[in-house]
Design an enzyme around this catalytic site. Structure first.
Site, PDB file in Angstrom:
ATOM      1  N   ASN A  19     -20.259 -82.533 -11.409  1.00 51.29           N
ATOM      2  CA  ASN A  19     -19.226 -81.313 -10.125  1.00 51.29           C
ATOM      3  C   ASN A  19     -18.120 -82.242  -8.763  1.00 51.29           C
ATOM      4  O   ASN A  19     -17.123 -81.588  -8.768  1.00 51.29           O
ATOM      5  CB  ASN A  19     -20.206 -80.970  -8.792  1.00 51.29           C
ATOM      6  CG  ASN A  19     -19.607 -80.484  -7.451  1.00 51.29           C
ATOM      7  OD1 ASN A  19     -19.466 -79.487  -7.702  1.00 51.29           O
ATOM      8  ND2 ASN A  19     -20.013 -81.498  -6.098  1.00 51.29           N
ATOM      9  N   THR A  51     -15.426 -72.793   1.404  1.00 48.16           N
ATOM     10  CA  THR A  51     -15.295 -74.364   1.508  1.00 48.16           C
ATOM     11  C   THR A  51     -14.549 -74.456   2.616  1.00 48.16           C
ATOM     12  O   THR A  51     -13.674 -74.293   3.293  1.00 48.16           O
ATOM     13  CB  THR A  51     -15.307 -74.959   0.322  1.00 48.16           C
ATOM     14  OG1 THR A  51     -14.216 -74.644   0.138  1.00 48.16           O
ATOM     15  CG2 THR A  51     -16.293 -74.631  -0.660  1.00 48.16           C
ATOM     16  N   LYS A  59       0.810 -81.067  -5.758  1.00 48.35           N
ATOM     17  CA  LYS A  59       2.128 -81.264  -5.316  1.00 48.35           C
ATOM     18  C   LYS A  59       3.199 -80.632  -6.275  1.00 48.35           C
ATOM     19  O   LYS A  59       2.527 -80.508  -7.272  1.00 48.35           O
ATOM     20  CB  LYS A  59       2.251 -83.031  -5.656  1.00 48.35           C
ATOM     21  CG  LYS A  59       4.161 -83.337  -4.864  1.00 48.35           C
ATOM     22  CD  LYS A  59       3.617 -83.323  -3.334  1.00 48.35           C
ATOM     23  CE  LYS A  59       4.449 -84.515  -2.306  1.00 48.35           C
ATOM     24  NZ  LYS A  59       4.069 -84.315  -0.849  1.00 48.35           N
ATOM     25  N   LEU A  60       4.361 -79.931  -6.153  1.00 45.98           N
ATOM     26  CA  LEU A  60       4.780 -79.979  -7.529  1.00 45.98           C
ATOM     27  C   LEU A  60       5.576 -80.523  -8.221  1.00 45.98           C
ATOM     28  O   LEU A  60       5.315 -82.093  -8.091  1.00 45.98           O
ATOM     29  CB  LEU A  60       6.644 -79.406  -7.070  1.00 45.98           C
ATOM     30  CG  LEU A  60       6.470 -77.946  -5.894  1.00 45.98           C
ATOM     31  CD1 LEU A  60       7.354 -77.453  -5.274  1.00 45.98           C
ATOM     32  CD2 LEU A  60       5.553 -76.416  -6.820  1.00 45.98           C
ATOM     33  N   ASN A 118      -1.828 -72.472 -12.071  1.00 49.54           N
ATOM     34  CA  ASN A 118      -1.900 -72.226  -9.870  1.00 49.54           C
ATOM     35  C   ASN A 118      -0.599 -73.200  -9.506  1.00 49.54           C
ATOM     36  O   ASN A 118      -0.281 -74.466 -10.577  1.00 49.54           O
ATOM     37  CB  ASN A 118      -3.195 -72.784  -9.202  1.00 49.54           C
ATOM     38  CG  ASN A 118      -2.832 -72.839  -7.844  1.00 49.54           C
ATOM     39  OD1 ASN A 118      -1.741 -71.356  -7.307  1.00 49.54           O
ATOM     40  ND2 ASN A 118      -3.877 -73.051  -6.425  1.00 49.54           N
ATOM     41  N   TYR A 160      -3.941 -80.919 -11.332  1.00 50.45           N
ATOM     42  CA  TYR A 160      -5.919 -80.345 -11.523  1.00 50.45           C
ATOM     43  C   TYR A 160      -5.785 -79.367 -12.234  1.00 50.45           C
ATOM     44  O   TYR A 160      -6.829 -79.326 -12.941  1.00 50.45           O
ATOM     45  CB  TYR A 160      -5.447 -79.809  -9.336  1.00 50.45           C
ATOM     46  CG  TYR A 160      -7.326 -79.024  -9.338  1.00 50.45           C
ATOM     47  CD1 TYR A 160      -7.884 -79.690  -8.975  1.00 50.45           C
ATOM     48  CD2 TYR A 160      -7.720 -77.362  -8.982  1.00 50.45           C
ATOM     49  CE1 TYR A 160      -9.003 -79.146  -8.641  1.00 50.45           C
ATOM     50  CE2 TYR A 160      -8.913 -77.271  -9.330  1.00 50.45           C
ATOM     51  CZ  TYR A 160      -9.291 -77.994  -8.918  1.00 50.45           C
ATOM     52  OH  TYR A 160     -10.541 -77.857  -8.251  1.00 50.45           O
TER      53      TYR A 160
END
Lengths: 450, 317, 449
Positions: free
Chosen positions: A291, A391, A298-299, A350, A356
């Site tokens: 988890n 969250t 950041k771009l 995204n 990420y």
């Protein structure tokens, strides 16, 4: 982390007002509470029933065995339907669908809050006759569309039986029960592939009894919810987090009556230390939940090496290294389970999250390739991809952005950490032994990346 | 070979001393008024003064110690809360009786301005709370000193007719020359000599430090009854030529006795010689050394090394 | 190595694990935390690490040096706040800076006697939340007023209160019988043994570097649980250097004839923190799959007459260790690890200097000759109080837990060797010194656990 809007549109004057104004009216979802029935009303099992021992009959018999009120045809009873199960494994042509789906449609206005629709179909094969393949694939689109139509916290999901999986086997029935249950509250419009693996019957009340689970990133949020849910389901939980999170980690470990292991998962010996701890303290290791994860948004145009590297190191590389140790360990041999946290960002992408997104897509690739490596010992590797979950992290998103993100799914609300935890616990349970190499989205059927 | 202190060699009032029994321990406040008046009278030019000490002992019988008084004393000095009276407390008990002798009109020296230069006291038998104490005090041995006249103020405490404690306080009346004869040795110089012995012994630093607050004089005044203005406040001390209030000498000596603590045993001799007064607030560095015979010597100095006091505590095994 | 109690020989007591919170500096991360808060956190971290939720332990023993009167039952109250079974008994114990180690010894003895199967020894101190008392004058007035039955009597009680009585009485860490601070005492001892400034700074430097390294290699991961946002010890300076330490001005011993050598860098600052050590019998540990980190072999407490300057205030461990080694038939050479609590860097040095001094060992320790010397590489290998800080009663638990873990690591690295032996030496106020010997537990063949 509370969704005040959902509360307001469901209570008293503000509920009336919302209705008049035509505002979205997200339902309060049906979530697990010990002692509640599996479904909130009678179950309608539909599907071809042309011969003894048909798939729909097997499913109906199983549900009857659970003391549920099972019907085989729509009737005009007073009770609202708790679930509709469409057993479409034996259809051969698209024309076969009509009777069953329209029967299902006829009861949709009399469903209980939090009702479930579950479709069962066989996986289309490259060598299927075109008509058969069309019929099977049609169920996919049907299920996803139906999910978008349902209201009142009802969901529609499907099980795709692969490799000759038997509709009456526990490998299919356990996932079916999970979809019907409150535990799948925020899973909507998803089709889960179920293989032919032989799965022993499990007690859904304590499916993880006697099992030992490790949860990384267990100090807070989704990780803490996973630890709690695994413990609720009977597991002894080793709660792992970085030493800096130790204070919260200790609280979680004490709450779930597990053990706390302060550990940086990127350390070279992290896998060995996890196995050593499990061996010394619990004598076995059955479920590992990867988890722990970080974001460094950041771009790409502005991305530095530290941001890129750390996200990949924590979110992907650390899991790979720990898995290598697990796969080589004699301790991880009794129907072991690896459950990794992916993300809808890893599926749909995204903006600002190239690192990420890459790391989470990497995780999806990882579980797919790890799955066959565990097959020999009855093991599985799967990923759970959460959508918008309420969250501490999402609470920091600016209000307007958060409000939009929350509503952009069929359930018109964000999920709770426990919704992710339920999916993890399911994939960690013995009953999910026929589910492997899959990505289960917990997103309320998010509009993007579906 | 230890020289016995005078509190061991003196044996009661000199022959021919008349004992006057007082009905109770006199109040020190009243005594001071009389003493001050007497001091003033003694300073009147041309006034004829006596040149001998009165051959009188004052005596109070059946004195009982108040437990609260004893406790206050013990807490202030750092003594344990034992029912055995510390030697310093015996001194406090006898002090008003002794003062009563010194404020007699036939006492030849002014009470105010007399300097307490040395003290010796012996616990011959343990004295306990609850004992009926017969306190006797007298003066003796008026003698010439380089800087004036010295005398001993003696006191005994008897229990059941047996002397249990004896104290000898040596006072100097500065600049008063009443008697001729050989001058006695100077207490200050012996303290200084003691202190320099200490320095050469190779000891590093003090064993004990006393940090004395500005109100120590008032606090000891409250338990001892000795409210001499030089101890009470900077203002009242200035009137007598001191830059600030000074600590009672007997307070410092009693602190040293308390520091030696339980190892002095039930019966012991305790001596002190006073040098420079301790200005308040102030700090005293105290060194303790013990010999093979179990005798303790102590010396208290200022941080710059000026001697304040030195003395001994000798257990009577 | 399983032992069971027999009438003739007591069984063994083992250190099974430990936990502490990072130590904060005075007025730092735990400025608003009470002793009970911190001890509860240390206990809860221990419970979490070893899965002791709901467990009824034999006893919890610990204490604090600076204690509020309301904390008369500090350890029991702390225990009640944890996830342990509330039927776990507890009591408070206090032996100044040796409180933590004395607690370990106390519960070990109970385990050895078969009175209990398991225990936690703990300690906590806060110099930030130290008890401040009212003056004796005000206290008397308050107590009299509390007893009074009517208002006039109550008011009369306060009539005696002077303005000066309203000033609070801050706790003093000076020795009550000498008026000297511990630093001033040790400055005398340091000068007496001729310990140099450079040697002290070297000890301090090594303490910081050793502790920082232990954090870096993850050694502290299962010894420390963060608290109140503090993840590592607040005074730890991994980047300190001989130059930086050399620039600090002396703070103790300035009144001595000798050149003062003790600075804020080579003296331990006041700190806040708590620690806890889990101990148990072999059977109890085995039933819970808990590792036997180290056996508690023996312990000795000594005291010295420091009041009259005969011996240094912090030299009692020198005596305790001499007696302990003699009783065990051991020499300094038999030790693989030596932990000397760094109340001051010079304590580490004066202690060893005394053991190496033939004349001193003969006359003061009654030994036939010098006790010997210790390889500096065996001393305080994971850092000590100079780097971690020293919340008085918490120090013993910190040292015992990390030493036991280090012993277990030595044993694991050389399974065929051992047992490995460690000496723990802690000096304390009042001229007290406590020493203990711990020993690693050789793994028996065929038992990889």
């Amino acid at each position: 982390m509370t969704d005040r809007y959902t509360h307001l549109v469901n209570t008293g004057f503000t509920a009336t007002l919302a209705k008049r104004l035509g505002l979205p009216q997200p339902a309060i979802l049906r979530r697990f509470s010990a002692g509640d029935p599996l479904v909130p009303g009678p179950v309608l099992v539909l599907g071809p029933d042309t011969h003894d021992g048909s798939d729909s009959d097997a499913v109906a018999q199983h549900l009857l065995g659970l003391d549920l009120d099972v019907h085989r045809s729509p009737s005009t009873g007073t009770a609202r339907w708790g679930a509709v199960v469409l057993v479409l494994t034996e259809i051969e042509r698209v024309e076969d669908l009509s009777e069953h789906v329209l029967a299902a449609g006829s009861v949709l206005k009399q469903t209980a809050r939090g009702a479930r629709v579950v479709t069962l179909v066989r996986e289309p094969q490259p060598d299927d006759a075109p008509a058969l393949a069309a019929a099977r694939q049609a169920v996919d689109g049907f299920t996803r569309s139906l999910a978008k139509e349902l209201r009142g916290g009802a969901t529609a999901n499907g099980l795709v039986l692969a490799g000759g999986a038997a509709a009456g086997g526990e490998g299919v029935l356990a996932p079916l029960r999970w979809f019907l249950s409150a535990r799948s509250a925020f899973v909507d419009g998803q089709l889960l592939t179920v293989g032919p693996a032989d799965v022993p019957a499990q007690d859904d009340a304590r499916p993880l009894e006697g099992r030992v689970a490790v949860v990384t990133g267990a100090a807070r949020g989704i990780g803490a919810a996973i630890a709690r849910t695994l413990a609720r389901d009977g597991a002894a939980v080793v709660c792992v987090d970085v030493p800096a999170a130790g204070e919260h980690l200790a609280k979680v470990a004490n709450e779930v009556r597990g053990t706390a292991l302060q550990l940086d998962i990127t350390a070279d010996d992290a896998g060995e230390r996890i196995v050593a701890h499990a061996r010394a303290r619990h004598g076995r290791l059955d479920v590992v939940v990867h988890n722990a994860g970080i974001t460094r948004d950041k771009l790409l145009a502005n991305m530095d090496a530290a941001r890129w590297d750390s996200v990949l190191a924590v979110n992907t590389a650390a899991q790979l290294r720990i898995n290598d140790v697990l796969l080589a360990s004699d301790l991880f041999r009794d129907a072991p389970r690896i459950v990794s946290l992916a993300s809808t960002s890893g599926i749909a992408g995204n903006r600002g999250q190239t690192n990420y997104g890459a790391s989470k897509a990497g995780v999806i690739g990882m579980v797919r390739a790890t799955s066959p490596l565990l097959a020999d010992v009855g093991g599985t590797a799967n990923a759970v991809a959460p959508g918008f979950i309420e969250t501490e992290m999402t609470a920091r998103i600016p209000f307007a952005t958060r409000e939009v993100a929350r509503r952009l799914n069929s359930l018109q609300q964000g999920g709770q950490p426990v919704d992710v935890a339920e999916a993890v616990a399911f994939l960690g349970s013995p009953g999910a032994g026929a589910v492997s190499g899959q990505v289960l989205r917990v997103c309320g059927q998010n509009l993007v990346g579906a | 070979m230890t020289v016995l202190p005078p509190s061991r060699t003196v044996t009661g009032p000199p022959p021919g001393t008349r004992v006057e029994t007082l009905p109770s321990v006199p109040g020190l406040g009243g005594l001071y008024v009389r003493g001050a008046a007497g001091s003033a009278a003694a300073q009147i030019p041309g006034r004829t003064t006596a040149t001998t000490l009165p051959a009188v002992a004052h005596r109070v019988e059946g004195v009982r110690v108040d437990p609260g008084h004893l406790t206050s004393y013990q807490h202030l000095l750092g003594e344990t809360g034992s029912d055995a009276l510390p030697s310093g407390f015996c001194h406090v008990l006898a002090f008003p009786v002794a003062t009563a002798v010194m404020v007699r009109t036939d006492f030849p020296l002014p009470l105010l301005g007399m300097v307490h230069v040395a003290n010796a006291a012996s616990v011959l038998r343990p004295v306990h709370l609850g004992d009926a104490l017969d306190v006797t005090a007298w003066t003796q041995d008026l003698r010439a000193h380089r800087r004036g006249t010295q005398l001993d103020v003696c006191a005994e405490i008897a229990v059941d007719g047996e002397v249990a404690w004896r104290g000898i306080s040596t006072y100097l009346a500065k600049g008063v020359h009443l008697v001729g004869g050989a001058e006695s040795s100077d207490a200050e110089s012996s303290v200084t000599a003691d202190a320099s012995d200490q320095e050469s012994s190779g000891e590093v630093g003090a064993s004990v430090v006393w940090r004395l607050s500005a109100d120590v004089g008032r606090a000891y005044g409250a338990v001892s009854g000795d409210r001499n203005p030089i101890h009470m406040s900077a203002l009242s001390a200035k009137a007598f030529g001191f830059p600030r209030a000074i600590a009672h000498g007997m307070y410092t000596a009693a602190r040293a006795l308390a520091d030696v603590g339980a190892r002095r045993g039930p019966t012991y001799d305790w001596t002190v010689e006073f040098a420079k007064p301790v200005l308040l607030p102030g700090r005293v560095d105290v060194t303790y050394t013990t010999g093979a015979d179990g005798a303790w010597t102590y010396a208290g100095r200022s941080s710059s090394g000026r001697p304040h006091l030195a003395g001994t505590v000798i257990p009577n095994a | 190595m399983t032992t069971s109690p027999t009438p003739s020989s007591p069984r063994e007591a083992y250190v099974l694990g430990g936990n502490r919170i990072p130590f904060g500096k005075v007025g730092g991360a735990y400025a608003r935390s009470s002793n009970q808060d911190m001890l509860t956190a240390a206990l809860d971290g221990l419970v979490a690490r070893y899965g002791l939720q709901g467990e009824r332990l034999g006893e919890i023993v610990g204490g604090a040096v600076l204690k509020h009167s309301k904390d008369f039952n500090l350890v029991r109250e702390s225990a009640l706040g944890t996830a342990l079974d509330p039927r776990t008994p507890a009591f408070d114990l206090q032996q100044a800076c040796a409180t933590g180690l004395e607690a370990v010894i106390t519960v070990s003895n109970k385990i050895r006697l078969g009175q209990i199967e398991s225990a936690i020894a703990g300690g906590v101190d806060s110099t930030s939340d130290a008890p401040v008392a009212v003056s004796p004058g005000l206290r008397r007035a308050l107590l009299t007023a509390a007893r009074a039955r009517d208002l006039p009597t109550r008011l009369k009680a306060f009539a005696k209160v002077r303005p000066a009585d309203l000033a609070p009485d801050a706790p003093r860490t000076d020795e009550p019988r000498t008026g000297l601070s511990m630093g001033e005492h040790q400055a005398v001892t340091t000068a007496r043994w001729g310990i140099t400034r450079e040697a002290q700074d070297e000890i301090a430097l090594r303490s910081h570097h050793n502790l920082a390294a232990s954090y870096e290699r993850g050694f502290q991961d299962d010894l420390v649980t963060p608290y109140r946002g503090l993840v590592r010890d607040q005074i730890l300076r991994p980047d300190t250097s001989a130059e930086k330490l050399g620039k600090l001005s002396p703070v103790f011993g300035k009144r001595l004839d000798h050149m003062p050598t003790m600075t804020a860098g080579n003296s331990t600052p006041l700190s806040d923190g708590a620690s806890a050590v889990l101990l148990g019998s072999a059977d109890w540990a085995a039933a819970r799959n808990l590792p036997l980190l180290a056996r508690v072999v023996d312990a000795e407490t000594a005291a010295v007459d420091f009041v009259h300057g005969h011996e240094g205030l912090l030299m009692a461990p020198v005596h305790a260790v001499a007696r302990l080694l003699t009783r065990q038939g051991l020499t300094l050479g038999d030790l693989d690890l030596v932990e000397i609590h760094e109340a001051f860097a010079s304590v580490v040095l004066t202690t060893q200097a005394a053991w190496a001094d033939d004349d001193y060992c003969r006359t003061e320790l009654g030994l036939p000759g010098a006790l010997g010397t210790i390889d500096p590489a065996k001393v305080n290998v994971n850092g000590s109080s100079l780097a971690a800080g020293h919340p008085f009663a918490a120090t013993g638990g910190r040292i015992v837990a990390q030493t036991a873990k280090q012993l277990a690591e030595l044993q694991a690295a050389s399974p065929a060797a051992g047992p490995f032996r460690a000496l723990v030496s802690i000096c304390a106020a009042g001229g007290l010194g406590v020493a203990a010997i711990l020993e690693s537990v050789p793994t028996t063949e065929g038992d990889p656990r």
